[in-house]
Design an enzyme around this catalytic site. Structure first.
Site: not given
Ligand code: ADP
Ligand code: ZN
Ligand code: MG
Length: 626
Positions: A207, A211, A429
């Site tokens: 996640p 994607k 720590e």
């Molecule tokens: P998923 O893989 O869960 O569909 P998302 O595409 O919804 O993930 O990504 C969530 C957010 O994280 C995006 O809207 C963006 O802001 C950020 N993000 C994730 N990967 C990238 C990437 N490779 N470059 C820039 N932003 C990213």
């Molecule tokens: Zn510890």
């Protein structure tokens, strides 16, 4: 973003609104403005007015008498209750007042029929409609009455403000998607040589790795219609609708070809059929999946429809979905590496005002394992922090602090920790850090802090690897466990008692040792036998056991042996370096947060005299008391 909806908002709604308005107007608002004021008077007053000749006209109804005055008749109507008064008629005649008895009107049968039947039925249906609409909105948009409409959002070019430039890193994924686009634009090139393009591509990865973002960027770049729908939107309110929606989606897509269809979170419908034999509730999803499979078989990919889907649970997908001719191409969208993280940080700080001397590389190195979404969040947290502290530019320390916020939660400034406990935490720590530093294969210490965090951490030691590696040697794995046991070991060595502060360490060490035995083949006893398997490689570390109960018992023995050996090693290291342990703990107690550089300086400095050290610790102890 614009999207095509099913049917327009129904006319019914407007009819109902109009009728309600007319009723309200007629019965409440209009009388207020246009009718004379009604004033109630007593029967005595009424008779007096008649006798004094003030009455111009009188209307008698069943139980009321209305009097219109001579002077103010258009402004005020006087009303009084009807009293049994045989003299009234004579009196009126005597005073020459015009009077009449109003006979109550029977409403016409048509009106009667309308008010008693048509209107209630009408209102009943209208309310039903409203309710349906409300329900379907709550269940993810669309109109519940539009059975079997796909609800896919159709994006035309120029409606999407994302492009591949917004996706940092993920070069392989971008490459694979560009090939699909190329095919849509120049199918002849592929046909000539006899190549068949894949019908579908499946974006798989943890996640937050981008994607959905990649798909949106593709929509922005492809310059063909782009249908986007989420898997859960197929399976909604009524049985059988999912399949109908799939059918409708593919019908629309073929009309609009060349185009791209994107099904996000496809695991919602694509899960393995008949798995586990759950009772009830699965039929709907299976029907939808079957429909999807048959639609994908049914259409000709040379027409130029590409099906793209995304999931973070590829292992749960039905095998039939993944065979050639369906989603035959897998596009991995993995967690970003060091370079990828740096690029993502840069992409997201494009619109954030920052000082010139920001070291993104340092932040990227400190965030090993973070997803794109988390990195985007780090940038935003930093900007928020800058605002909170009244700055107009984001500086490096904002970023550093927000890394910790995202990893460990906010600082608990108000938390009161007794000085004695603070001392234990400091030793704990430093125990981690010292054990890490004394093992050649361990990552150097980056930061040590004993400021508690909202996540529940009372302090932590951040380690940042010099360079990122993809392989973990057996020694490194063992050293990691040793470092994890270092905290508890320090408590034992110094205080000769132990606390609950190591609970998280215990969990981590056990998980690591278990992985060594069951999945990484790093034990003598089991050689290269797989004893456990990861359930969702992209979602957390749940595992399923693959072996017999006897073997499981042996695994436990083996895991325990590893942890015990690591623990013993950590204790040995600390016992050999008690002086440094005291010195560093005192320093940490005083500063609360120390950097890796400060840590190494003290560690490599000439040892100090023992009495001095003990005095140091006591001094800071007293300081904390005050
Ligand atoms: P998923 O893989 O869960 O569909 P998302 O595409 O919804 O993930 O990504 C969530 C957010 O994280 C995006 O809207 C963006 O802001 C950020 N993000 C994730 N990967 C990238 C990437 N490779 N470059 C820039 N932003 C990213
Ligand atoms: Zn510890
Ligand atoms: Mg997504």
């Amino acid at each position: 973003m614009n999207n095509k909806k099913g049917p327009k908002r129904s006319l019914m709604f407007y009819y109902v609104a109009a009728i309600l308005m007319i009723i309200v107007f007629n019965s409440f608002i209009a009388p207020m403005f246009f009718s004379p004021q009604v004033k109630e008077i007593s029967y005595g007053n009424f008779l007096q007015m008649v006798d004094e000749g003030q009455a111009a006209k009188i209307e008698i109804t069943e139980n009321k008498i209305a009097l219109v005055g001579k002077d103010d008749g258009d402004k005020i109507i006087y009303v009084t209750g009807r009293v049994e008064d045989p003299e009234l008629v004579n009196r009126l005649v005597r005073n020459k007042v015009e009077f009449s008895q109003v006979i109550p009107k029977e409403p016409s049968p048509i009106v009667n029929f309308f008010t008693n039947w048509v209107l209630p039925i009408f209102i009943f249906f209208a309310l039903g409609q409203l309710f349906m609409r409300y329900m379907s909105k709550r269940m993810g948009g669309g109109n519940a009455m539009s059975f079997g409409k796909s609800n896919a959002k159709v994006y035309a070019e120029a409606q999407i403000d994302k492009s591949f430039a917004d996706v940092a890193g993920q070069d392989e994924a971008k490459e694979a998607l560009k090939e699909l686009v190329d095919f849509l634009h120049k199918p002849e090139k592929y046909k000539e040589i006899g190549a068949k393009m894949p019908k579908g591509a499946l974006l798989v990865g943890p996640p937050g790795t981008g994607k959905t973002l990649l798909a949106k960027a593709l929509a922005g770049e492809a310059k063909v219609p782009f249908f986007s729908i989420s898997g859960s939107e197929f399976v909604e309110m009524f049985v059988g609708m999912g399949a109908a929606r799939v059918r409708d989606l593919f019908k629309q897509a073929q009309e609009k070809a060349p185009c791209i269809v994107f099904i996000d979170e496809i695991d919602a419908i694509g899960q393995k059929r008949n798995s586990g034999g759950q009772i009830g509730g699965n039929d709907e999803r299976e029907q939808t999946l079957n429909q999807l499979l048959s639609e994908m078989d049914g259409f000709d990919s040379s027409k130029g429809v590409v099906i793209l889907a995304a999931t973070n649970r590829p292992e749960t997908l039905d095998k039939a979905l993944l065979r050639p001719g369906r989603f035959d191409r897998r596009v991995p969208v993995e967690l970003p590496d060091l370079k990828g993280r740096e690029e993502i940080l840069k992409v997201h700080s494009k619109d954030v005002k920052m000082t010139d001397e920001i070291d993104f590389n340092a932040i990227a190195r400190a965030t090993s394992g973070a997803s794109g979404a988390e990195l985007a969040n780090i940038i935003n947290e930093a900007a928020l922090r800058a605002v909170k502290l009244g700055r107009t530019l984001v500086i490096q320390s904002d970023l550093e602090e927000s890394v910790e916020v995202v990893i460990a939660g906010y600082q608990r400034k108000g938390a009161v920790i007794a000085p004695k406990e603070k001392k234990v935490i400091a030793y704990h720590e430093i125990g981690h850090a010292l054990v890490a530093a004394k093992q050649s294969n361990s990552a150097p210490v980056h930061k040590i802090t004993i400021i508690p965090r909202t996540s529940g951490a009372l302090g932590y030691t951040m380690q940042v690897a010099e360079e990122e590696t993809v392989l973990l040697t057996k020694e490194e794995a063992f050293n990691k466990i040793t470092t994890i046991t270092g905290g508890r070991s320090a408590e034992e060595v110094i205080f000769n008692s132990i606390t609950s502060g190591a609970s998280n360490d215990i969990e981590q060490a056990t998980r690591m040792a278990r992985a060594m035995v069951t999945r990484l083949g790093m034990s003598k006893e089991f050689d290269m036998m797989a004893l456990e398997t990861l359930n969702n490689p992209y979602l957390g570390g749940d595992t399923s056991i693959l072996c017999s109960a006897e073997t499981a018992a042996k695994i436990d023995v083996e895991v325990l042996a590893i942890i015990k050996a690591a623990h013993a090693k950590a204790r040995r290291i600390l016992e050999e370096n008690t002086d440094k342990l005291h010195e560093l703990a005192a320093f940490l107690l005083e500063k609360e947060t120390i950097t890796g550089v400060e840590f190494m300086e003290i560690l490599n400095a000439e040892p100090r005299v023992k009495e001095e050290l003990v005095a140091d610790v006591d001094a800071s102890n007293i300081e904390n008391n005050n």
